[in-house]
Structures are given as structure tokens and as C-alpha cells.
Design an enzyme around this catalytic site. Structure first.
Site, mmCIF file in Angstrom:
data_model
loop_
_atom_site.group_PDB
_atom_site.id
_atom_site.type_symbol
_atom_site.label_atom_id
_atom_site.label_comp_id
_atom_site.label_asym_id
_atom_site.label_seq_id
_atom_site.Cartn_x
_atom_site.Cartn_y
_atom_site.Cartn_z
ATOM 1 C CB CYS A 37 -0.928 0.013 1.216
ATOM 2 S SG CYS A 37 -2.021 1.454 1.241
ATOM 3 C CE LYS A 80 0.343 -5.716 -4.675
ATOM 4 N NZ LYS A 80 -0.969 -5.165 -4.593
ATOM 5 C CD GLU A 173 -6.634 1.457 -7.954
ATOM 6 O OE1 GLU A 173 -7.657 2.037 -8.347
ATOM 7 O OE2 GLU A 173 -6.179 1.584 -6.799
#
Length: 379
Positions: A37, A80, A173
Site C-alpha cells: 500500500c 504482497k 484497481e
């Protein structure tokens, strides 16, 4: 739904490990650590891609080890990440995660967010799938590499797998805009596509009604807006949905748009409404730019003074706890309350936490709902 992956963020191995144990007990098939993030809230909370610096590598390894120790053998441990500044650094990161116990590593093909990065930002430009391909080639089959980036539809997903030779593909997204992306169900006719997107938004609201959303209406509005943006904009209803104030209101807005799409009601364009919507859009963009300029000034100031580049950007980034909010609410003097708030939390929106912020996503301050760790872990 299975396979079910529980996705976590955090910088405390013990807390993340306990969360993984609880997720496994509740039926999760895998647990996943967010090291990707790039958002400001992740910087303030010290998680996501802000854990990818060399200074935090031991912490990251400890977290993954805690995840592996806490989760049963049949529950996969995943992470991730983003690309680091050099290919060999990305390869070493993947190897460290693998050696700590991660069986799956998803790589987003854009570089980690930092306060000194030059060139394109963490969200700008196409993802570098060549770099993901090279990382996959370097680690071979010792860990499952998942390619992430440039996936806007099913065709993109298939192409990314072929190009990178990764073991799997993910999208972030793209799936926010179309939760049915992997079904390849996009319709060429605009009215049919509007109906499809509205049906997905209603399905999401049904899930909220059944399971709740602890993040509150801001999260509900975000997802409905992403899924049904095209029909909402076509019928001047986007701001109505964002204004809420709750999931029931969002459903009413979507129902109205559905009736327009179906031809059950006649839509009459309103020039004044369009002008207001455009003004709000510009205000949101202005706020983002103002925030960016502020951060750049703080970075330059720190550099001049020989301090770490994020020294001033960190000031006031501490997230308030529920106890902080209760104590501040008890202060009757507004000036004293604001002074105490600014001493530790000035990057966060006090009005948001008091339930009185009217700026919504045009607000320059962080809107991050409070939830105590012990409360979250106890359910």
C-alpha cells in the site's frame, strides 16, 4: 466463499500472528501480508510499502515468521510487495519472504512509495511487467510469484501470465471497478453495461447488509462509486451517493439510477447539478495537489536541516485511539481540544472523528476510522 484469503496490514509480529490464527480458525485458506500500500494512511500507520526499506527488513521477516508459526500447515502464507529500486534488491526481498515462510509472493510492478523518490509516483505510469518476469526467473519455482499490475480486463490478465510466466495473476484497481473482471462479462452496449454494473453494486450492498462493514459508510460509498461510476455519472447521481449518509441511502440512489436505465422514469439533465458536481471534482483535485505541495515543502525543509526526509511529514501522523477520542470529546474548551489534537494527530481530521466533517473525500486530512487492536482481535 473458498478459497478465502485474509489480508492484513501491520508492523507488530505478535498482533499480525494472532490475527492470522483467528482467521485460520474462522476458515481462511490463506493469510496475506500487505507490503504494497502506497497511501498516506499507510505511511501514518507504518505499514504497506513503507515497511519495504532496509531498516524494516528484520521486522518484515519477523512478521512473516509469526504468520507461519500461527497458521496451521494447510493455511498458506502470502505477501504482497512492490518493486524495489534495483532488480537484485527485489529478488532478495522475495527470497527473504520465502525463507521466512511465505509460500506466495505477489509483486506489484511499480516501485515502493518513498519521500525521496524521483520520477513517476507509486501509482503513475504502467506497471513494469518485465521486472516481474525477471524476478520470477531469478527465484524460479521456489515460491509462487503472482504478477500484479496493468490488469484492467480478462485479456490483460491472460497476457500478464504469458508475459511474466508467473504462477498466478491478481488485480487491485481493476477489480474495484469491475468485481466480475475475471468473468470477461463487459457489454458493448452502454445500457446493458450500466445494468450489469448496477447489479454488481446491489450485490455488494446485499453483502454489506448480511455481514456489515466496520469501516463505515465512507467505505460503502467508495465501493459503490467505483463499481457503478459510469451509470452514476451518466445520470448525475455520483455526489448523491457519496453524500449518503448510509447504505440504505446508497441503495435508494442506485435504485433511482436503475429506473432511469430501465426507462421506468425519465431523466432530465440539470445543468446546475452538473456544475456543482464539476466544482466538487475540482475541489478534490485541488485538495490533493495542496497536500502534495505541503509534503514537498516539508521534505525540502528536512533536507535543508539535515534531518531524515520524512521527519516533518511524520509530525502529527499518530493515529488516535478510542481512548484518545473519548478523552478529547470530554474537553469542553474547543481551543484546548484542538491544541491537544494537533500535538499528536494533526494530520488526521478531528471533525471526521467527531462526526462533523462535511468535506468528505475533498478533505485534506486523513479520514481513518478508529478500531482498537484488542477490539478487532476479540471480534
Amino acid at each position: 466463499d473458498h478459497p478465502l484469503v485474509a489480508h492484513f496490514c501491520g508492523d507488530d509480529p505478535s498482533t499480525v500472528g494472532r490475527a492470522c490464527r483467528m482467521a485460520a480458525d474462522l476458515g481462511a485458506d490463506a493469510v496475506d501480508l500487505n507490503l504494497g500500500c502506497p497511501q498516506r494512511v499507510a505511511f501514518a500507520g507504518h505499514y504497506g510499502s513503507y515497511l519495504l526499506g532496509d531498516d524494516d527488513r528484520q521486522t518484515v521477516v519477523a512478521i512473516v515468521k509469526a504468520m507461519r508459526a500461527a497458521a496451521p500447515p494447510d493455511v498458506a502464507v502470502c505477501a504482497k510487495v512492490r518493486l524495489l529500486d534495483a532488480p537484485e534488491h527485489t529478488r532478495k526481498l522475495v527470497e527473504d519472504l520465502r525463507d521466512a515462510g511465505a509460500q506466495v509472493v505477489a509483486i506489484h510492478g511499480r516501485k515502493r512509495a518513498t519521500w525521496h523518490k524521483k520520477g513517476p509516483g507509486a501509482r503513475d505510469g504502467p506497471a513494469d511487467l518485465d521486472a516481474i518476469r525477471d524476478a520470477k526467473a531469478a527465484v524460479g519455482d521456489s515460491v509462487v510469484v503472482v504478477t500484479n499490475g496493468n490488469v484492467r480486463n480478462k485479456t490483460d490478465a491472460d497476457a500478464a501470465l504469458v508475459h511474466t510466466k508467473a504462477g498466478a495473476v491478481m488485480t487491485a484497481e481493476g477489480i474495484l471497478d469491475d468485481p466480475a473482471l475475471f468473468e470477461d462479462a463487459v457489454c458493448s452496449d452502454s445500457a446493458t453495461e450500466h445494468r450489469r454494473k448496477l447489479a454488481l453494486a446491489f450485490e455488494y450492498l446485499d453483502l454489506v447488509a448480511a455481514h456489515g462493514n466496520p469501516a463505515g459508510f465512507r467505505s460503502v460509498a467508495f465501493h459503490c462509486r467505483r463499481i457503478a461510476k459510469a451509470p452514476l455519472e451518466a445520470y448525475d447521481a455520483l455526489d448523491d451517493l457519496v453524500d449518503g449518509p448510509d447504505a440504505a441511502a446508497a441503495r435508494r440512489v442506485l435504485e433511482r439510477v436503475r429506473r432511469y436505465v430501465q426507462g421506468e422514469e425519465t431523466f432530465s439533465p440539470d445543468a446546475a447539478r452538473k456544475a456543482r458536481a464539476e466544482a466538487r471534482r475540482k475541489q478534490r483535485a485541488t485538495t490533493r495537489e495542496a497536500r502534495k505541495r505541503f509534503e514537498e515543502r516539508m521534505i525540502r525543509k528536512a533536507k535543508r536541516e539535515g534531518k531524515p526526509l520524512d521527519f516533518y511529514v511524520k509530525q502529527g501522523a499518530e493515529k488516535p485511539t478510542r481512548a484518545d477520542l473519548e478523552r478529547l470529546k470530554a474537553i469542553g474548551d474547543e481551543k484546548k481540544r484542538l491544541a491537544e489534537w494537533n500535538a499528536r494527530h494533526k494530520q488526521h481530521c478531528l471533525k471526521f472523528h467527531l462526526g462533523t466533517c462535511e468535506r468528505g473525500d475533498a478533505c485534506a486530512f486523513i479520514h481513518d476510522a478508529v478500531g482498537d487492536v484488542e477490539e478487532l482481535l476479540s471480534g
